[in-house]
Design a protein around this motif. Structure first.
Motif, PDB file in Angstrom:
ATOM      1  N   VAL A   1       0.880  -1.171   0.000  1.00 23.38           N
ATOM      2  CA  VAL A   1       0.000   0.000   0.000  1.00 23.38           C
ATOM      3  C   VAL A   1       0.911   1.212   0.000  1.00 23.38           C
ATOM      4  O   VAL A   1       1.776   1.356   0.858  1.00 23.38           O
ATOM      5  CB  VAL A   1      -0.925   0.011   1.236  1.00 23.38           C
ATOM      6  CG1 VAL A   1      -1.774   1.273   1.253  1.00 23.38           C
ATOM      7  CG2 VAL A   1      -1.806  -1.236   1.255  1.00 23.38           C
ATOM      8  N   LYS A   2       0.699   2.068  -0.992  1.00 23.79           N
ATOM      9  CA  LYS A   2       1.537   3.251  -1.176  1.00 23.79           C
ATOM     10  C   LYS A   2       0.714   4.512  -0.916  1.00 23.79           C
ATOM     11  O   LYS A   2      -0.423   4.617  -1.359  1.00 23.79           O
ATOM     12  CB  LYS A   2       2.085   3.260  -2.607  1.00 23.79           C
ATOM     13  CG  LYS A   2       2.922   4.469  -2.957  1.00 23.79           C
ATOM     14  CD  LYS A   2       3.519   4.361  -4.351  1.00 23.79           C
ATOM     15  CE  LYS A   2       2.476   4.582  -5.412  1.00 23.79           C
ATOM     16  NZ  LYS A   2       3.033   4.639  -6.783  1.00 23.79           N
ATOM     17  N   ASP A   3       1.303   5.432  -0.200  1.00 21.84           N
ATOM     18  CA  ASP A   3       0.690   6.751   0.008  1.00 21.84           C
ATOM     19  C   ASP A   3       1.341   7.678  -1.006  1.00 21.84           C
ATOM     20  O   ASP A   3       2.511   8.028  -0.879  1.00 21.84           O
ATOM     21  CB  ASP A   3       0.954   7.232   1.436  1.00 21.84           C
ATOM     22  CG  ASP A   3       0.263   8.552   1.757  1.00 21.84           C
ATOM     23  OD1 ASP A   3      -0.197   9.240   0.827  1.00 21.84           O
ATOM     24  OD2 ASP A   3       0.207   8.894   2.953  1.00 21.84           O
ATOM     25  N   PRO A   4       0.582   8.089  -2.047  1.00 18.86           N
ATOM     26  CA  PRO A   4       1.187   8.907  -3.108  1.00 18.86           C
ATOM     27  C   PRO A   4       1.434  10.363  -2.702  1.00 18.86           C
ATOM     28  O   PRO A   4       2.133  11.080  -3.418  1.00 18.86           O
ATOM     29  CB  PRO A   4       0.163   8.815  -4.243  1.00 18.86           C
ATOM     30  CG  PRO A   4      -1.136   8.571  -3.559  1.00 18.86           C
ATOM     31  CD  PRO A   4      -0.814   7.769  -2.322  1.00 18.86           C
TER      32      PRO A   4
ATOM     33  N   ARG B   1      -1.120  -2.295  -4.562  1.00 19.44           N
ATOM     34  CA  ARG B   1      -0.485  -3.031  -5.649  1.00 19.44           C
ATOM     35  C   ARG B   1      -0.219  -4.464  -5.209  1.00 19.44           C
ATOM     36  O   ARG B   1      -0.014  -4.745  -4.025  1.00 19.44           O
ATOM     37  CB  ARG B   1       0.848  -2.388  -6.048  1.00 19.44           C
ATOM     38  CG  ARG B   1       0.724  -0.993  -6.603  1.00 19.44           C
ATOM     39  CD  ARG B   1       0.186  -1.056  -8.026  1.00 19.44           C
ATOM     40  NE  ARG B   1       0.178   0.251  -8.626  1.00 19.44           N
ATOM     41  CZ  ARG B   1      -0.920   0.902  -8.980  1.00 19.44           C
ATOM     42  NH1 ARG B   1      -2.106   0.360  -8.785  1.00 19.44           N
ATOM     43  NH2 ARG B   1      -0.847   2.084  -9.534  1.00 19.44           N
ATOM     44  N   ARG B   2      -0.166  -5.339  -6.212  1.00 17.78           N
ATOM     45  CA  ARG B   2       0.124  -6.754  -5.975  1.00 17.78           C
ATOM     46  C   ARG B   2       0.837  -7.290  -7.204  1.00 17.78           C
ATOM     47  O   ARG B   2       0.413  -7.030  -8.331  1.00 17.78           O
ATOM     48  CB  ARG B   2      -1.177  -7.516  -5.751  1.00 17.78           C
ATOM     49  CG  ARG B   2      -0.994  -8.996  -5.583  1.00 17.78           C
ATOM     50  CD  ARG B   2      -2.356  -9.685  -5.543  1.00 17.78           C
ATOM     51  NE  ARG B   2      -2.185 -11.107  -5.553  1.00 17.78           N
ATOM     52  CZ  ARG B   2      -2.638 -11.910  -4.624  1.00 17.78           C
ATOM     53  NH1 ARG B   2      -3.324 -11.436  -3.603  1.00 17.78           N
ATOM     54  NH2 ARG B   2      -2.437 -13.204  -4.704  1.00 17.78           N
TER      55      ARG B   2
ATOM     56  N   PHE C   1      11.452  -0.667  -3.167  1.00 17.75           N
ATOM     57  CA  PHE C   1      10.406  -0.120  -4.035  1.00 17.75           C
ATOM     58  C   PHE C   1      11.036   0.902  -4.954  1.00 17.75           C
ATOM     59  O   PHE C   1      11.689   1.849  -4.521  1.00 17.75           O
ATOM     60  CB  PHE C   1       9.262   0.457  -3.196  1.00 17.75           C
ATOM     61  CG  PHE C   1       8.501  -0.641  -2.516  1.00 17.75           C
ATOM     62  CD1 PHE C   1       7.458  -1.268  -3.168  1.00 17.75           C
ATOM     63  CD2 PHE C   1       8.870  -1.086  -1.262  1.00 17.75           C
ATOM     64  CE1 PHE C   1       6.783  -2.321  -2.570  1.00 17.75           C
ATOM     65  CE2 PHE C   1       8.207  -2.136  -0.649  1.00 17.75           C
ATOM     66  CZ  PHE C   1       7.152  -2.754  -1.307  1.00 17.75           C
ATOM     67  N   LEU C   2      10.831   0.673  -6.254  1.00 19.93           N
ATOM     68  CA  LEU C   2      11.435   1.467  -7.314  1.00 19.93           C
ATOM     69  C   LEU C   2      10.361   2.297  -8.006  1.00 19.93           C
ATOM     70  O   LEU C   2       9.164   2.041  -7.846  1.00 19.93           O
ATOM     71  CB  LEU C   2      12.104   0.529  -8.325  1.00 19.93           C
ATOM     72  CG  LEU C   2      13.137  -0.456  -7.763  1.00 19.93           C
ATOM     73  CD1 LEU C   2      13.478  -1.522  -8.794  1.00 19.93           C
ATOM     74  CD2 LEU C   2      14.369   0.290  -7.323  1.00 19.93           C
ATOM     75  N   PRO C   3      10.780   3.284  -8.808  1.00 19.89           N
ATOM     76  CA  PRO C   3       9.790   4.038  -9.592  1.00 19.89           C
ATOM     77  C   PRO C   3       8.965   3.092 -10.477  1.00 19.89           C
ATOM     78  O   PRO C   3       9.367   1.952 -10.732  1.00 19.89           O
ATOM     79  CB  PRO C   3      10.660   4.969 -10.444  1.00 19.89           C
ATOM     80  CG  PRO C   3      11.924   5.121  -9.668  1.00 19.89           C
ATOM     81  CD  PRO C   3      12.135   3.788  -8.988  1.00 19.89           C
ATOM     82  N   CYS C   4       7.849   3.584 -10.942  1.00 16.61           N
ATOM     83  CA  CYS C   4       6.966   2.865 -11.865  1.00 16.61           C
ATOM     84  C   CYS C   4       6.312   1.650 -11.215  1.00 16.61           C
ATOM     85  O   CYS C   4       5.993   0.666 -11.885  1.00 16.61           O
ATOM     86  CB  CYS C   4       7.704   2.462 -13.140  1.00 16.61           C
ATOM     87  SG  CYS C   4       8.592   3.821 -13.932  1.00 16.61           S
ATOM     88  N   ASP C   5       6.100   1.706  -9.899  1.00 12.11           N
ATOM     89  CA  ASP C   5       5.458   0.620  -9.157  1.00 12.11           C
ATOM     90  C   ASP C   5       6.145  -0.716  -9.352  1.00 12.11           C
ATOM     91  O   ASP C   5       5.519  -1.761  -9.463  1.00 12.11           O
ATOM     92  CB  ASP C   5       3.967   0.516  -9.509  1.00 12.11           C
ATOM     93  CG  ASP C   5       3.163   1.623  -8.864  1.00 12.11           C
ATOM     94  OD1 ASP C   5       3.503   2.022  -7.729  1.00 12.11           O
ATOM     95  OD2 ASP C   5       2.209   2.106  -9.486  1.00 12.11           O
ATOM     96  N   GLU C   6       7.481  -0.685  -9.367  1.00  6.00           N
ATOM     97  CA  GLU C   6       8.262  -1.908  -9.408  1.00  6.00           C
ATOM     98  C   GLU C   6       8.809  -2.185  -8.004  1.00  6.00           C
ATOM     99  O   GLU C   6       9.028  -1.262  -7.224  1.00  6.00           O
ATOM    100  CB  GLU C   6       9.419  -1.788 -10.394  1.00  6.00           C
ATOM    101  CG  GLU C   6       8.970  -1.702 -11.836  1.00  6.00           C
ATOM    102  CD  GLU C   6      10.144  -1.666 -12.805  1.00  6.00           C
ATOM    103  OE1 GLU C   6       9.998  -2.258 -13.885  1.00  6.00           O
ATOM    104  OE2 GLU C   6      11.186  -1.057 -12.494  1.00  6.00           O
ATOM    105  N   VAL C   7       9.032  -3.451  -7.724  1.00  9.08           N
ATOM    106  CA  VAL C   7       9.595  -3.846  -6.435  1.00  9.08           C
ATOM    107  C   VAL C   7      10.643  -4.918  -6.695  1.00  9.08           C
ATOM    108  O   VAL C   7      10.506  -5.723  -7.623  1.00  9.08           O
ATOM    109  CB  VAL C   7       8.502  -4.342  -5.459  1.00  9.08           C
ATOM    110  CG1 VAL C   7       7.764  -5.535  -6.013  1.00  9.08           C
ATOM    111  CG2 VAL C   7       9.068  -4.644  -4.079  1.00  9.08           C
TER     112      VAL C   7
END
Length: 186
Positions: free
Chosen positions: A80-83, A121-122, A140-146
């Motif tokens: 869960v990301k807080d933008p 995200r999942r 956690f990387l840019p573009c919702d990559e992990v």
């Protein structure tokens, strides 16, 4: 009678082989932490194969990891990301708490609106090969990559020699070392 004993032996052998293939691999406990390289966001919480961890960045105990990496091993990572930490749409900041440390009703309303903007995200992905378990670091990387880092040598390669965690250069270098994207496609 002989066929009965051969059949019994064959049945027993196949049964034992079946049990062996169902055996779980040995697991070990390891510390876990989150590293967020995306400026202006925060990771509220994350999980690795259902094992939860906070997003604050400090190491927590413990997650269970297979002692040895196997080809084809996958993991499901959820987060869960807080933008926009500390700010709601329109730039509204949270109301102050009461002088006695309690939260006013306005703060609870603000927080409900704020949490509605969280992004969930999942992803199910291949677990990168590891030789020696150090800990689990979800980067956690840019573009919702992990990227899950487990191997102690790989953690040293990614984080070794970096200084000044608070600088943007630190985040950029971690992204570069992991081969992450710097520009996201929309």
């Amino acid at each position: 009678m002989k066929w009965f004993s051969i059949s019994a032996w064959l049945f027993l052998t196949l049964s034992l082989l079946g049990c062996q293939s169902m055996a779980q691999s040995k697991t070990i406990g390891a510390g876990a932490r989150v590293v967020n390289t995306v400026p202006g966001t925060s990771i509220v919480r994350a999980s690795f194969n259902g094992q939860g961890m906070g997003g604050g960045g400090g190491e927590e105990c413990c997650v269970s990891l297979p002692e040895q990496w196997r080809p084809g091993m996958t993991a499901t990572i959820e987060w869960v990301k807080d933008p926009s930490p500390d700010v709601n749409p329109g730039g509204r900041r949270a109301p102050r708490w009461n002088p006695d440390g309690t939260t006013p009703p306005e703060w609870h309303r603000w927080m409900k609106e704020h949490e509605a903007n969280y992004v969930r995200r999942r992803v199910t992905m291949a677990v990168p090969k590891y030789e020696k378990v150090s800990s689990l670091v979800l980067v956690f990387l840019p573009c919702d990559e992990v990227y899950p880092l487990i191997d102690s040598a790989e953690q040293g390669r990614v984080f070794g020699g970096l200084r000044g965690r608070s600088s943007q250069g630190w985040d950029d270098e971690v992204v570069r070392r992991l081969g992450g994207k710097t520009k996201c496609q929309r």
